[in-house]
Design a protein around this motif. Sequence first.
Motif, PDB file in Angstrom:
ATOM      1  N   VAL A  38      43.303   1.449  84.375  1.00  0.00           N
ATOM      2  CA  VAL A  38      43.737   0.787  83.127  1.00  0.00           C
ATOM      3  C   VAL A  38      42.988  -0.540  82.948  1.00  0.00           C
ATOM      4  CG1 VAL A  38      45.697  -0.393  82.038  1.00  0.00           C
ATOM      5  CG2 VAL A  38      45.996   1.903  82.968  1.00  0.00           C
ATOM      6  N   ALA A  39      42.939  -1.336  84.017  1.00  0.00           N
ATOM      7  CA  ALA A  39      42.266  -2.640  83.907  1.00  0.00           C
ATOM      8  C   ALA A  39      40.773  -2.455  83.664  1.00  0.00           C
ATOM      9  CB  ALA A  39      42.526  -3.472  85.166  1.00  0.00           C
TER      10      ALA A  39
ATOM     11  N   TYR B  31      43.324  12.482  85.264  1.00  0.00           N
ATOM     12  CA  TYR B  31      43.383  13.949  85.169  1.00  0.00           C
ATOM     13  C   TYR B  31      42.090  14.566  85.705  1.00  0.00           C
ATOM     14  CZ  TYR B  31      44.286  18.508  83.042  1.00  0.00           C
ATOM     15  OH  TYR B  31      44.506  19.839  82.849  1.00  0.00           O
ATOM     16  N   GLU B  32      40.973  13.966  85.301  1.00  0.00           N
ATOM     17  CA  GLU B  32      39.687  14.519  85.750  1.00  0.00           C
ATOM     18  C   GLU B  32      39.429  14.247  87.225  1.00  0.00           C
ATOM     19  OE1 GLU B  32      36.711  13.363  82.835  1.00  0.00           O
ATOM     20  OE2 GLU B  32      37.956  14.379  81.343  1.00  0.00           O
ATOM     21  N   VAL B  33      39.693  13.015  87.648  1.00  0.00           N
ATOM     22  CA  VAL B  33      39.422  12.679  89.054  1.00  0.00           C
ATOM     23  C   VAL B  33      40.342  13.484  89.984  1.00  0.00           C
ATOM     24  CG1 VAL B  33      39.381  10.798  90.757  1.00  0.00           C
ATOM     25  CG2 VAL B  33      38.625  10.369  88.426  1.00  0.00           C
ATOM     26  N   GLN B  34      41.572  13.755  89.533  1.00  0.00           N
ATOM     27  CA  GLN B  34      42.544  14.464  90.382  1.00  0.00           C
ATOM     28  C   GLN B  34      42.596  15.962  90.080  1.00  0.00           C
ATOM     29  OE1 GLN B  34      45.290  10.423  90.424  1.00  0.00           O
ATOM     30  NE2 GLN B  34      46.258  12.306  89.812  1.00  0.00           N
ATOM     31  N   ASP B  35      41.505  16.500  89.495  1.00  0.00           N
ATOM     32  CA  ASP B  35      41.417  17.939  89.226  1.00  0.00           C
ATOM     33  C   ASP B  35      42.639  18.486  88.499  1.00  0.00           C
ATOM     34  OD1 ASP B  35      38.945  18.170  90.384  1.00  0.00           O
ATOM     35  OD2 ASP B  35      39.790  18.452  92.396  1.00  0.00           O
ATOM     36  N   GLY B  36      43.041  17.798  87.471  1.00  0.00           N
ATOM     37  CA  GLY B  36      44.122  18.328  86.635  1.00  0.00           C
ATOM     38  C   GLY B  36      45.517  18.059  87.165  1.00  0.00           C
ATOM     39  N   GLN B  37      45.622  17.396  88.335  1.00  0.00           N
ATOM     40  CA  GLN B  37      46.956  17.138  88.898  1.00  0.00           C
ATOM     41  C   GLN B  37      47.357  15.708  88.569  1.00  0.00           C
ATOM     42  OE1 GLN B  37      48.221  19.659  91.344  1.00  0.00           O
ATOM     43  NE2 GLN B  37      46.586  19.889  92.803  1.00  0.00           N
ATOM     44  N   ALA B  38      47.700  15.452  87.336  1.00  0.00           N
ATOM     45  CA  ALA B  38      48.138  14.096  86.985  1.00  0.00           C
ATOM     46  C   ALA B  38      49.120  14.168  85.839  1.00  0.00           C
ATOM     47  CB  ALA B  38      46.939  13.245  86.571  1.00  0.00           C
ATOM     48  N   SER B  39      50.128  13.315  85.899  1.00  0.00           N
ATOM     49  CA  SER B  39      51.010  13.172  84.742  1.00  0.00           C
ATOM     50  C   SER B  39      50.617  11.864  84.055  1.00  0.00           C
ATOM     51  CB  SER B  39      52.469  13.118  85.189  1.00  0.00           C
ATOM     52  OG  SER B  39      52.712  11.904  85.856  1.00  0.00           O
ATOM     53  N   ARG B  40      51.219  11.633  82.892  1.00  0.00           N
ATOM     54  CA  ARG B  40      50.892  10.406  82.158  1.00  0.00           C
ATOM     55  C   ARG B  40      51.674   9.200  82.677  1.00  0.00           C
ATOM     56  NH1 ARG B  40      49.353  14.198  78.349  1.00  0.00           N
ATOM     57  NH2 ARG B  40      47.817  13.370  76.901  1.00  0.00           N
ATOM     58  N   ALA B  41      52.560   9.427  83.648  1.00  0.00           N
ATOM     59  CA  ALA B  41      53.527   8.395  84.028  1.00  0.00           C
ATOM     60  C   ALA B  41      52.872   7.099  84.515  1.00  0.00           C
ATOM     61  CB  ALA B  41      54.467   8.950  85.092  1.00  0.00           C
ATOM     62  N   ASP B  42      52.015   7.195  85.522  1.00  0.00           N
ATOM     63  CA  ASP B  42      51.453   5.977  86.146  1.00  0.00           C
ATOM     64  C   ASP B  42      50.626   5.161  85.161  1.00  0.00           C
ATOM     65  OD1 ASP B  42      52.260   7.402  88.365  1.00  0.00           O
ATOM     66  OD2 ASP B  42      50.576   6.688  89.577  1.00  0.00           O
ATOM     67  N   THR B  43      49.764   5.852  84.439  1.00  0.00           N
ATOM     68  CA  THR B  43      48.819   5.147  83.575  1.00  0.00           C
ATOM     69  C   THR B  43      49.535   4.529  82.373  1.00  0.00           C
ATOM     70  OG1 THR B  43      48.252   7.404  82.906  1.00  0.00           O
ATOM     71  CG2 THR B  43      46.622   6.214  84.181  1.00  0.00           C
ATOM     72  N   PHE B  44      50.505   5.262  81.799  1.00  0.00           N
ATOM     73  CA  PHE B  44      51.236   4.712  80.648  1.00  0.00           C
ATOM     74  C   PHE B  44      52.031   3.479  81.094  1.00  0.00           C
ATOM     75  CE2 PHE B  44      54.865   4.398  77.767  1.00  0.00           C
ATOM     76  CZ  PHE B  44      54.205   4.376  76.548  1.00  0.00           C
ATOM     77  N   CYS B  45      52.688   3.597  82.244  1.00  0.00           N
ATOM     78  CA  CYS B  45      53.505   2.490  82.754  1.00  0.00           C
ATOM     79  C   CYS B  45      52.636   1.261  83.028  1.00  0.00           C
ATOM     80  CB  CYS B  45      54.211   2.965  84.026  1.00  0.00           C
ATOM     81  SG  CYS B  45      55.365   1.778  84.682  1.00  0.00           S
TER      82      CYS B  45
ATOM     83  N   GLY C   8      35.049   7.273  86.489  1.00  0.00           N
ATOM     84  CA  GLY C   8      35.736   7.978  85.400  1.00  0.00           C
ATOM     85  C   GLY C   8      36.112   7.020  84.279  1.00  0.00           C
ATOM     86  N   ALA C   9      36.581   5.826  84.666  1.00  0.00           N
ATOM     87  CA  ALA C   9      36.993   4.837  83.665  1.00  0.00           C
ATOM     88  C   ALA C   9      35.794   4.435  82.806  1.00  0.00           C
ATOM     89  CB  ALA C   9      37.604   3.620  84.364  1.00  0.00           C
ATOM     90  N   ILE C  10      34.659   4.219  83.466  1.00  0.00           N
ATOM     91  CA  ILE C  10      33.460   3.790  82.724  1.00  0.00           C
ATOM     92  C   ILE C  10      32.980   4.909  81.795  1.00  0.00           C
ATOM     93  CG2 ILE C  10      31.013   3.110  83.017  1.00  0.00           C
ATOM     94  CD1 ILE C  10      33.193   0.889  83.653  1.00  0.00           C
ATOM     95  N   GLU C  11      33.114   6.155  82.271  1.00  0.00           N
ATOM     96  CA  GLU C  11      32.755   7.294  81.398  1.00  0.00           C
ATOM     97  C   GLU C  11      33.596   7.288  80.119  1.00  0.00           C
ATOM     98  OE1 GLU C  11      30.394   9.778  81.051  1.00  0.00           O
ATOM     99  OE2 GLU C  11      29.584   8.237  82.369  1.00  0.00           O
TER     100      GLU C  11
ATOM    101  N   ALA D 146      46.089   3.938  77.294  1.00  0.00           N
ATOM    102  CA  ALA D 146      46.884   4.776  78.205  1.00  0.00           C
ATOM    103  C   ALA D 146      46.336   6.205  78.208  1.00  0.00           C
ATOM    104  CB  ALA D 146      48.354   4.757  77.792  1.00  0.00           C
ATOM    105  N   GLU D 147      45.972   6.719  77.040  1.00  0.00           N
ATOM    106  CA  GLU D 147      45.464   8.089  76.941  1.00  0.00           C
ATOM    107  C   GLU D 147      44.125   8.229  77.691  1.00  0.00           C
ATOM    108  OE1 GLU D 147      46.863  10.749  75.816  1.00  0.00           O
ATOM    109  OE2 GLU D 147      45.088  12.044  75.987  1.00  0.00           O
ATOM    110  N   ARG D 148      43.238   7.251  77.512  1.00  0.00           N
ATOM    111  CA  ARG D 148      41.935   7.281  78.189  1.00  0.00           C
ATOM    112  C   ARG D 148      42.117   7.171  79.708  1.00  0.00           C
ATOM    113  NH1 ARG D 148      37.377   8.807  75.237  1.00  0.00           N
ATOM    114  NH2 ARG D 148      37.991   8.586  73.086  1.00  0.00           N
ATOM    115  N   ALA D 149      43.072   6.332  80.103  1.00  0.00           N
ATOM    116  CA  ALA D 149      43.337   6.161  81.541  1.00  0.00           C
ATOM    117  C   ALA D 149      43.913   7.455  82.122  1.00  0.00           C
ATOM    118  CB  ALA D 149      44.295   4.992  81.761  1.00  0.00           C
ATOM    119  N   TYR D 150      44.789   8.100  81.359  1.00  0.00           N
ATOM    120  CA  TYR D 150      45.353   9.386  81.807  1.00  0.00           C
ATOM    121  C   TYR D 150      44.239  10.418  81.989  1.00  0.00           C
ATOM    122  CZ  TYR D 150      47.195  14.070  81.190  1.00  0.00           C
ATOM    123  OH  TYR D 150      47.423  15.409  81.329  1.00  0.00           O
ATOM    124  N   ARG D 151      43.341  10.486  80.993  1.00  0.00           N
ATOM    125  CA  ARG D 151      42.245  11.468  81.089  1.00  0.00           C
ATOM    126  C   ARG D 151      41.392  11.210  82.324  1.00  0.00           C
ATOM    127  NH1 ARG D 151      39.612  11.788  75.195  1.00  0.00           N
ATOM    128  NH2 ARG D 151      41.568  11.548  74.068  1.00  0.00           N
ATOM    129  N   THR D 152      41.189   9.928  82.633  1.00  0.00           N
ATOM    130  CA  THR D 152      40.413   9.592  83.832  1.00  0.00           C
ATOM    131  C   THR D 152      41.103  10.153  85.074  1.00  0.00           C
ATOM    132  OG1 THR D 152      39.736   7.532  82.777  1.00  0.00           O
ATOM    133  CG2 THR D 152      39.416   7.683  85.161  1.00  0.00           C
TER     134      THR D 152
END
Length: 328
Positions: free
Chosen positions: A125-126, A153-167, A87-90, A145-151
């Motif tokens: 993120v890395a 979100y997609e891998v977890q079928d929409g079950q993700a908040s922005r918390a982990d990736t932004f932090c 997902g990250a590479i995409e 952070a936004e790109r990492a969140y989208r990754t």
Amino acid sequence: MAVSSAPGKVYLFGEHAVVYGEPAVPCAIELRARVGVEKRDDSKLRVHAEDLSLDGFTVEYGGPTDGHPDIDASESLVSAAMGYVDGAIEQVRDVTGEDDVGFDVTIESDIPLGAGIGSSAAVVVAAIDAAARELGVTLETDELAERAYRTEYEVQDGQASRADTFCSATGGAVRVEGDDCRPIEAPDLPIVIGFDGGAGDTGELVAGVRNLREEYEFAADTVETIGDVVRQGEEVLADGDVAEIGRLMNFNHGLLSALGVSSRSLDTMVWSARDAGAYGAKLTGAGGGGCIVALDPTDETETALSFTPGCEKAFRAELADEGVKQLE
Ligand code: PMV
């Protein structure tokens, strides 16, 4: 070759409730995932991972649609990690417009997988940071952070908040409420982590809370009450009152437990930390198994946890002021 590292995190307050629009406060810790990325001459993605709390392995495949032929299905956590790299590479292909670019990716991580301390966010993120730089593009922290969140979100079928990736991208303590993510003040916290050696299924745990919330009004109220604890917690963090932060963490754990996301080993570790004199202790992340976070400036909690049945590892974690770092 570009190499980036990004930190894991603990939730001081607010996991699960953040999924329903309440605020949460995660805080980055000095346990890192390091991802090295080198451009290939073809469009393949080859991933080598070491120290993902499992034996090192190598997998090579042609692209996102080819699956992961070399991975044993029982190593589901490892295949999950592969999904995140994919997902990250995409995202990097998308942001750079280089649709057919391939990479050799090497992952090393100090962060146990699926244990509530942000392993997947740190890897994502890395990986995005390193792969974009390998193509000559340096992403701003917000875009990363936004790109990492989208990754996620997609891998977890929409079950993700922005918390982990932004932090993980910014480091420090952050406040997340819906789309609104920002750094906040926090004192230097004496963080101790207990790990039961296991992992929870985030999707299942999030679905469990969703069902309870739909079935019982008092479960929906419990989620809102977690939001109240977080709002109070933010004020106390700004004051730097560590003992009071601990009390609120205890309260937050009780509410998460009521929502059914704790486990026997997590509760045992939480009580062991409290008995040892910690200011407070709670599970961190999705729950079901994995890690607890306690606050104790003395060695008592770490020692007590290391003798607690069901606790595989106890260790101190420094707060990570810096988020993603460029190593090469
Ligand atoms: O276990 P982790 O670190 O993936 O945290 C999950 C936190 C939840 O609030 C349960 C879900 C989310 O995406 O915010």
